[in-house]
Design a protein around this motif. Structure first.
Motif, short mmCIF file in Angstrom:
data_model
loop_
_atom_site.label_atom_id
_atom_site.label_comp_id
_atom_site.label_asym_id
_atom_site.label_seq_id
_atom_site.Cartn_x
_atom_site.Cartn_y
_atom_site.Cartn_z
N MET A 35 -12.92 -33.39 -9.58
CA MET A 35 -14.41 -33.17 -9.13
C MET A 35 -15.37 -33.45 -10.41
O MET A 35 -15.02 -32.54 -11.15
CB MET A 35 -14.38 -31.85 -8.48
CG MET A 35 -15.76 -31.77 -7.84
SD MET A 35 -15.91 -29.81 -7.37
CE MET A 35 -14.16 -29.49 -6.71
N GLU A 37 -18.90 -33.71 -9.56
CA GLU A 37 -20.20 -33.07 -9.11
C GLU A 37 -20.17 -32.25 -7.71
O GLU A 37 -18.85 -32.45 -6.98
CB GLU A 37 -21.03 -34.39 -8.96
CG GLU A 37 -20.66 -35.35 -7.83
CD GLU A 37 -21.34 -36.52 -7.42
OE1 GLU A 37 -22.05 -37.04 -8.58
OE2 GLU A 37 -21.46 -37.52 -6.39
N VAL A 38 -21.03 -31.63 -7.24
CA VAL A 38 -21.07 -30.95 -6.08
C VAL A 38 -22.56 -31.67 -5.39
O VAL A 38 -23.49 -31.68 -6.16
CB VAL A 38 -21.33 -29.51 -6.12
CG1 VAL A 38 -21.30 -28.91 -4.91
CG2 VAL A 38 -20.22 -28.81 -6.87
N LEU A 40 -25.29 -30.96 -2.27
CA LEU A 40 -25.95 -29.84 -1.70
C LEU A 40 -26.87 -30.43 -0.75
O LEU A 40 -27.63 -31.19 -0.99
CB LEU A 40 -26.25 -28.81 -2.68
CG LEU A 40 -25.44 -28.16 -3.53
CD1 LEU A 40 -25.59 -28.52 -4.82
CD2 LEU A 40 -25.39 -26.47 -3.55
N TYR A 58 -22.89 -27.44 1.23
CA TYR A 58 -22.70 -28.24 0.12
C TYR A 58 -21.39 -29.04 0.42
O TYR A 58 -20.63 -28.97 1.55
CB TYR A 58 -22.19 -27.24 -0.92
CG TYR A 58 -20.91 -26.49 -0.81
CD1 TYR A 58 -19.62 -27.09 -1.18
CD2 TYR A 58 -21.23 -25.33 0.14
CE1 TYR A 58 -18.58 -26.10 -1.17
CE2 TYR A 58 -19.89 -24.31 0.02
CZ TYR A 58 -18.70 -24.90 -0.34
OH TYR A 58 -17.51 -24.32 0.07
N SER A 59 -21.03 -29.95 -0.11
CA SER A 59 -19.71 -30.80 -0.08
C SER A 59 -19.01 -31.10 -1.50
O SER A 59 -19.91 -31.39 -2.39
CB SER A 59 -20.02 -32.21 0.41
OG SER A 59 -18.90 -32.93 0.53
N LYS A 60 -17.75 -30.81 -1.77
CA LYS A 60 -17.17 -31.22 -2.72
C LYS A 60 -16.41 -32.69 -2.65
O LYS A 60 -15.72 -32.61 -1.66
CB LYS A 60 -16.24 -30.12 -3.37
CG LYS A 60 -16.96 -28.87 -3.65
CD LYS A 60 -15.80 -27.74 -3.82
CE LYS A 60 -16.48 -26.41 -4.20
NZ LYS A 60 -15.44 -25.41 -4.36
N ARG A 61 -16.89 -33.50 -3.45
CA ARG A 61 -16.38 -34.79 -3.04
C ARG A 61 -16.92 -35.58 -2.07
O ARG A 61 -18.22 -35.53 -2.11
CB ARG A 61 -14.82 -34.88 -3.15
CG ARG A 61 -14.10 -34.41 -4.41
CD ARG A 61 -12.69 -34.43 -4.32
NE ARG A 61 -11.83 -34.01 -5.35
CZ ARG A 61 -11.66 -32.58 -5.90
NH1 ARG A 61 -12.05 -31.60 -4.82
NH2 ARG A 61 -11.22 -32.50 -6.98
N TRP A 330 -21.17 -22.43 -11.22
CA TRP A 330 -21.63 -23.83 -11.30
C TRP A 330 -23.14 -24.19 -10.69
O TRP A 330 -23.59 -24.82 -10.99
CB TRP A 330 -20.33 -24.37 -10.05
CG TRP A 330 -19.02 -24.76 -10.63
CD1 TRP A 330 -18.58 -24.45 -11.67
CD2 TRP A 330 -17.98 -25.12 -9.98
NE1 TRP A 330 -17.18 -24.54 -11.80
CE2 TRP A 330 -16.97 -25.22 -10.61
CE3 TRP A 330 -17.80 -25.99 -8.73
CZ2 TRP A 330 -15.67 -25.65 -10.48
CZ3 TRP A 330 -16.64 -26.63 -8.33
CH2 TRP A 330 -15.79 -26.27 -9.12
#
Length: 374
Positions: A35, A37-38, A40, A58-61, A330
Motif C-alpha cells: 500500500m 496511498e489512501v 479518500l 476511504y479506499s486502500k488500494r 496516517w
C-alpha cells in the motif's frame, strides 16, 4: 433553531501518499501489492443557515475513484432537504442506486455523506458528536497499529511500540500471518518482551490463515495473554470463526472487512467472535454503525472499531461496554487538529461535531472536486 435546509454538497477525491510502502500478510501471500496511498472521499455539506458538516470515506488500494463517481451521481438529492432528517435522507440515497446493491462500494460512497450529516447535526446542537449520540465516557482505551506492520523490521516495530506507549497510547497491535510461522513467533515474543507482560497486546493476521493454521497459532499464542487475535480467517468464514472462538481462551476479533449491517449480523447470530470491529465508512456511515452497535451490545459483544479514529472515537465513546479505538496517524496531514492520548486513552475532543477541520495539505492533495447546489 428554525428548520434548516441543505444549500450545497461539495465532494472531493483526495489522494494521500504514505511516507513508506506498507505490507501486511496479504502482500506476503501474494494477494495484494504494498500500500502506497489512501484515497479518500470527502463530503462537505453546507446548510442555508451557514453551518457545515464534514464526513469522509476511504479506499486502500483500488476503489477510491469509483466511490467518488458514485457519490457524484446521488449526492445532489440532498440539496434542499432538511439535514436533520438523517435516516430518511440515508434511505433516499440508498434506494437511488439500489440496483447495484445495498452494501460495498455503493454504501461506502454514501458513508461520507451520512457522516457529514451527523457532523452537521452535532454542530447545530453545539455538541461533540459523542455527546449528541449519548456518551458513556469522555475517553476511550486506545492501541496503536500503524507501527506494527510486517514490512517494518523487527527492531523498528519494537521502537515504534515503545514510542507509542511513551505518547500515552495504551496498547500495541502487531501484524502476523507471515508465510513463515517462525517469523510471527519471533516478532510476538520480541514485542511482548519489549512492552512487558502488563501492556495490552493484540495480533492481526489479516485473514491469511486457514482453519488448521489459525488453531495451531491460536494455541501457541495463548501464553502471551493477548487482548485478541484479529482476522485469523477469511472475513466471510463465519463457521470457522465460531469454531475458533469456541476452541481458544484468547478472544477473537473480526468484522472490519464487512460492508453492511446484514453481514455483521451473521457473525453476531453465530457467536463467531468476541469482539466486533465494524468500520463506519465501510458499513455505510454512522446511521448504519449505530444500528450495528445496538445489536452488538444486545449480544454482549465488545467493540473495537477499525481505522478512522477521527470518527470512531465518538462512536466508541457512546458504546455501553468499555471499547477500544485504533490509533492510526496516517490521516493526520489531512486535519488541522490532533487527537490527544493520555494514560492509555484517547480523549474525546470538546469541539462541536467530529471536531475536525480540513487542512491546507488536504486541499493540496485533492485530485478532483465538484460542487452540487450552491
Amino acid at each position: 433553531m428554525s428548520v434548516d435546509t441543505i444549500r450545497s454538497v461539495r465532494l472531493s477525491s483526495v489522494v494521500l501518499p504514505l511516507p513508506t510502502a506498507i505490507s501486511d500478510a496479504k502482500v506476503l501471500t501474494g494477494r495484494q501489492k504494498p500500500m502506497t496511498e489512501v484515497v479518500l472521499l470527502f463530503a462537505e455539506i453546507t446548510s442555508a443557515q451557514g453551518l457545515e458538516g464534514v464526513g469522509f470515506s476511504y479506499s486502500k488500494r483500488a476503489g477510491g475513484p469509483a466511490q467518488y463517481a458514485y457519490a457524484k451521481e446521488v449526492a445532489g438529492l440532498l440539496v434542499g432537504e432538511d439535514p436533520a432528517d438523517i435516516p430518511r435522507l440515508y434511505e433516499r440515497l440508498l434506494w437511488a442506486g439500489a440496483s447495484v446493491g445495498r452494501s460495498g462500494l455503493a454504501t461506502q460512497a454514501l458513508a461520507a455523506l451520512d457522516i457529514a450529516l451527523w457532523d452537521l447535526k452535532a454542530k447545530r446542537a453545539d455538541l461533540p458528536l459523542a455527546k449528541l449520540i449519548g456518551a458513556h465516557r469522555d475517553s476511550v482505551r486506545t492501541y496503536n497499529t500503524s507501527g506494527g506492520f510486517l514490512s517494518a523490521p523487527l527492531e523498528e516495530v519494537r521502537e515504534n511500540a515503545a514510542r507509542s506507549l511513551e505518547a500515552g497510547i495504551g496498547g500495541i497491535k502487531i501484524k502476523v500471518g507471515h508465510p513463515d510461522a517462525a517469523v510471527d513467533r519471533a516478532r510476538v515474543e520480541a514485542v511482548r518482551e519489549t512492552i512487558g507482560e502488563d501492556t495490552p497486546l493484540m495480533v492481526d493476521a489479516n485473514q491469511q490463515w486457514d482453519r488448521p493454521a489459525a488453531l495451531r497459532m491460536g494455541r501457541w499464542l495463548e501464553q502471551f495473554d493477548l487482548v485478541w487475535i484479529e482476522e485469523p480467517l477469511d472475513a466471510y468464514d463465519v463457521e470457522g470463526h465460531r469454531q475458533l472462538a469456541d476452541a481458544l481462551d484468547t478472544p477473537i476479533a473480526t468484522g472490519e472487512m464487512l460492508a453492511s449491517v446484514a453481514e455483521h449480523v451473521r457473525l453476531i447470530d453465530a457467536r463467531a467472535c468476541d469482539i466486533l470491529q465494524p468500520d463506519a465508512p465501510r458499513v455505510g456511515g454512522i446511521t448504519q454503525f449505530l444500528k450495528l452497535a445496538t445489536l452488538a451490545d444486545h449480544a454482549g459483544l465488545q467493540l473495537a472499531p477499525h481505522f478512522a479514529m477521527e470518527i470512531h472515537l465518538h462512536l466508541a465513546a457512546a458504546y455501553p461496554r468499555e471499547p477500544w479505538v485504533e490509533h492510526f496517524d496516517w490521516l493526520d496531514p489531512l486535519f488541522e487538529e490532533r487527537l490527544e492520548t493520555r494514560e492509555g486513552r484517547m480523549l474525546v475532543p470538546d469541539r462541536p461535531g467530529l471536531g475536525i477541520t480540513l487542512s491546507e495539505r488536504c486541499r493540496a492533495l485533492t485530485a478532483d472536486s465538484v460542487l452540487l447546489g450552491g
